[in-house]
Design a protein around this motif. Structure first.
Motif, PDB file in Angstrom:
ATOM      1  N   LYS A   1       9.585   2.836  17.571  1.00  0.00           N
ATOM      2  CA  LYS A   1       9.986   3.407  16.291  1.00  0.00           C
ATOM      3  C   LYS A   1       9.821   2.388  15.165  1.00  0.00           C
ATOM      4  O   LYS A   1       9.595   1.200  15.395  1.00  0.00           O
ATOM      5  CB  LYS A   1      11.432   3.899  16.365  1.00  0.00           C
ATOM      6  CG  LYS A   1      11.632   5.084  17.297  1.00  0.00           C
ATOM      7  CD  LYS A   1      13.052   5.630  17.217  1.00  0.00           C
ATOM      8  CE  LYS A   1      13.213   6.869  18.082  1.00  0.00           C
ATOM      9  NZ  LYS A   1      14.588   7.434  17.991  1.00  0.00           N
TER      10      LYS A   1
ATOM     11  N   ASN B   1      11.924   1.064  13.377  1.00  0.00           N
ATOM     12  CA  ASN B   1      12.942  -0.002  13.379  1.00  0.00           C
ATOM     13  C   ASN B   1      12.713  -1.020  14.489  1.00  0.00           C
ATOM     14  O   ASN B   1      13.548  -1.889  14.727  1.00  0.00           O
ATOM     15  CB  ASN B   1      14.341   0.597  13.504  1.00  0.00           C
ATOM     16  CG  ASN B   1      14.548   1.388  14.796  1.00  0.00           C
ATOM     17  OD1 ASN B   1      13.676   1.415  15.669  1.00  0.00           O
ATOM     18  ND2 ASN B   1      15.697   2.041  14.909  1.00  0.00           N
TER      19      ASN B   1
ATOM     20  N   THR C   1      12.547  -0.526  17.756  1.00  0.00           N
ATOM     21  CA  THR C   1      13.125  -0.222  19.069  1.00  0.00           C
ATOM     22  C   THR C   1      12.090   0.449  19.960  1.00  0.00           C
ATOM     23  O   THR C   1      11.189   1.149  19.479  1.00  0.00           O
ATOM     24  CB  THR C   1      14.366   0.684  18.936  1.00  0.00           C
ATOM     25  OG1 THR C   1      13.997   1.896  18.253  1.00  0.00           O
ATOM     26  CG2 THR C   1      15.464  -0.020  18.166  1.00  0.00           C
TER      27      THR C   1
ATOM     28  N   THR D   1      14.902  -5.131  18.686  1.00  0.00           N
ATOM     29  CA  THR D   1      14.332  -4.399  17.556  1.00  0.00           C
ATOM     30  C   THR D   1      13.063  -5.078  17.032  1.00  0.00           C
ATOM     31  O   THR D   1      12.702  -4.924  15.864  1.00  0.00           O
ATOM     32  CB  THR D   1      15.359  -4.297  16.410  1.00  0.00           C
ATOM     33  OG1 THR D   1      15.745  -5.623  16.015  1.00  0.00           O
ATOM     34  CG2 THR D   1      16.574  -3.511  16.841  1.00  0.00           C
TER      35      THR D   1
END
Length: 462
Positions: free
Chosen positions: A142, A144, A146, A176
């Motif tokens: 993603k 972010n 992750t 992350t």
């Protein structure tokens, strides 16, 4: 058979562009196990080859030896598959993700084994960094940073510390700073933004690169280096480029796909040669591909189907240059076939071709590169609609001998086009159309009513 709905249930304007012979029209390429896909400059996706699981996305299970256009029209910006996968992912310009093909492990959602023969919407991927469809598991990173995984987990290839299959995405750890992750055959290789390299899952051929043959159910770091730049994953071997332009490989090596001159498995990364100008890498199941900064293309490994493109079926244990061309841009490897794109937009293919995965209109193996022609684009453009047209259907669909245009009176003409956009049949003042003589496949039916309105419907001929 399930009922085939009309595309988008809206009026569609059917535009046919002139057929283009071989020319420079390709922008991006991708290979699955036995199938291929290409993205043209006009934003249309084309697929060809094996279609056992619907991985061509045309609503059938019929193999195609020529590129056929995916029925969702233009507006695509990315396609993605891997050499061990039988499904394909595509991202439209609005960042909506679509998938089609094998769904054996619910990697496309829904029930296991409910294969998707036409594209299904998988959600909004705006801001995603990385998406990797594997043969039995899939991965996403993603925006972010992750990492998330779903699918088969027999050997811990999801990385969540278990061997429990997951049919919905689960987050892997709490880090992350993931930048890329690629699904191999029951294992995963991933790269972090800090330049460190990680792996987990099956490790019987040393494919995790951690110096052991131990299965890992959680990420383990490969060495201590923090200067890794890019990765590529084959069946059970891997390639990587460092920031200094050096090339490294590890894992399964029976066919010389590591490229170090041996046929011995490597359970830690080994440097391939001494060159420092490697630019991009790709991997087939048991062969390897790389492009240098000077635009030359290099291959090595398994060659029993001509997938190395040197005119032989002799395996190569070190990288060798294919052709004298210096304008190669992208390369992709399937199970036993290869695609490569030049900077001028021309597409070339070679190797195994029993399912038509080379896209040259045959099922004959090619030991040297052959051109994949630019097919005619059939653009489907959404325009204004009214409620009445929602009810207009073709029945039965799929059709074997004939179909009827349902819920439309006052038909002026019915025209049938093949997937390349060529007119193959025209009928006047009739809503019952005989298609018994048509070959199996996908067709487009353009109906004009007596008021001059156009309705486009997709027809599958059994």
């Amino acid at each position: 058979m399930r009922k085939i709905r009309s595309i988008e249930k809206v009026f569609l304007l059917f535009l046919l562009m002139p057929f283009l012979a071989f020319s420079q029209c390709w922008k991006e390429i991708s290979t699955g196990r036995w199938n291929s896909a290409g993205l043209k400059n006009d934003g249309t996706i084309w697929t060809w080859g094996n279609n056992m699981y619907g991985q061509l996305g045309d609503g059938t299970n019929v193999n195609k030896s020529n590129p056929i256009q995916l029925g969702n029209g233009a507006g695509w910006k990315n396609i993605n598959s891997t050499s061990n996968a039988d499904h394909v992912l595509g991202i439209q310009s609005n960042d909506v993700l679509w998938g089609w093909g094998s769904n054996s492990y619910a990697q496309l959602g829904g029930n296991m084994g409910d294969h998707k023969m036409s594209p299904v919407e998988l959600g909004d991927v705006s801001g995603f960094k990385s998406i990797s469809p594997g043969g039995a598991h899939s991965l996403i990173i993603k925006g972010n940073g992750t990492l998330w995984a779903r699918g088969d987990n027999t050997y811990g290839e999801l990385g969540d510390g278990t061997i429990t299959d997951r049919y919905f995405y689960v987050q892997i750890g709490t880090d992350t700073n993931w930048s890329n992750a690629i699904a191999g055959t029951f294992y995963t290789i991933a790269l972090k933004t800090n330049g460190t390299l990680w792996a987990w899952g099956a490790n019987f051929q040393g494919q995790l690169g951690d110096g052991t043959n131990t299965v890992r159910t959680s990420p383990v770091q490969i060495g201590t280096s923090s200067d890794w730049k890019s990765i590529a994953v084959g069946g059970n071997h891997n390639l990587a480029i460092k920031t200094d332009g050096t090339l490294w490989a590890w894992g399964y090596n029976t066919y010389g796909q590591i490229g170090d001159g041996s046929v011995t498995n490597k359970n830690v990364p080994v440097q391939i040669g001494t060159d420092t100008n490697w630019k991009s890498i790709a991997a087939g199941v048991n062969h390897s591909l790389a492009i240098k900064t000077d635009g030359t293309l290099w291959l090595w490994g398994n060659n029993d189907s001509g997938q190395l493109g040197d005119g032989t079926i002799v395996n190569k244990h070190v990288p060798f240059q294919i052709t004298a061309a210096t304008d190669w841009k992208i390369a992709a490897g399937g199970a036993y076939h290869t695609l490569a794109l030049k900077t001028d937009g021309s597409l070339w293919s070679w190797g195994y071709n029993s399912s038509g995965q080379l896209g040259d209109g045959t099922d004959v193996y090619k030991l040297s590169p052959v051109a994949v022609n630019c097919p005619a684009t059939m653009t489907l453009q959404v325009v204004e609609n009214n409620i009445k047209n929602y009810e207009i259907t073709l029945y039965p669909n799929p059709a074997k001998t004939s179909f009827t245009v349902k819920n439309l009176s006052g038909i002026k003409t019915v025209k049938i086009y093949n997937e390349e956009g060529r007119l193959i049949g025209s009928y006047i003042n009739s809503n019952i159309i005989n298609v018994q003589s048509l070959p199996q496949g996908v067709y487009w039916v353009k109906i004009e009513d007596t008021e001059g309105k156009l309705i486009i419907r997709k027809l599958i001929k059994n």
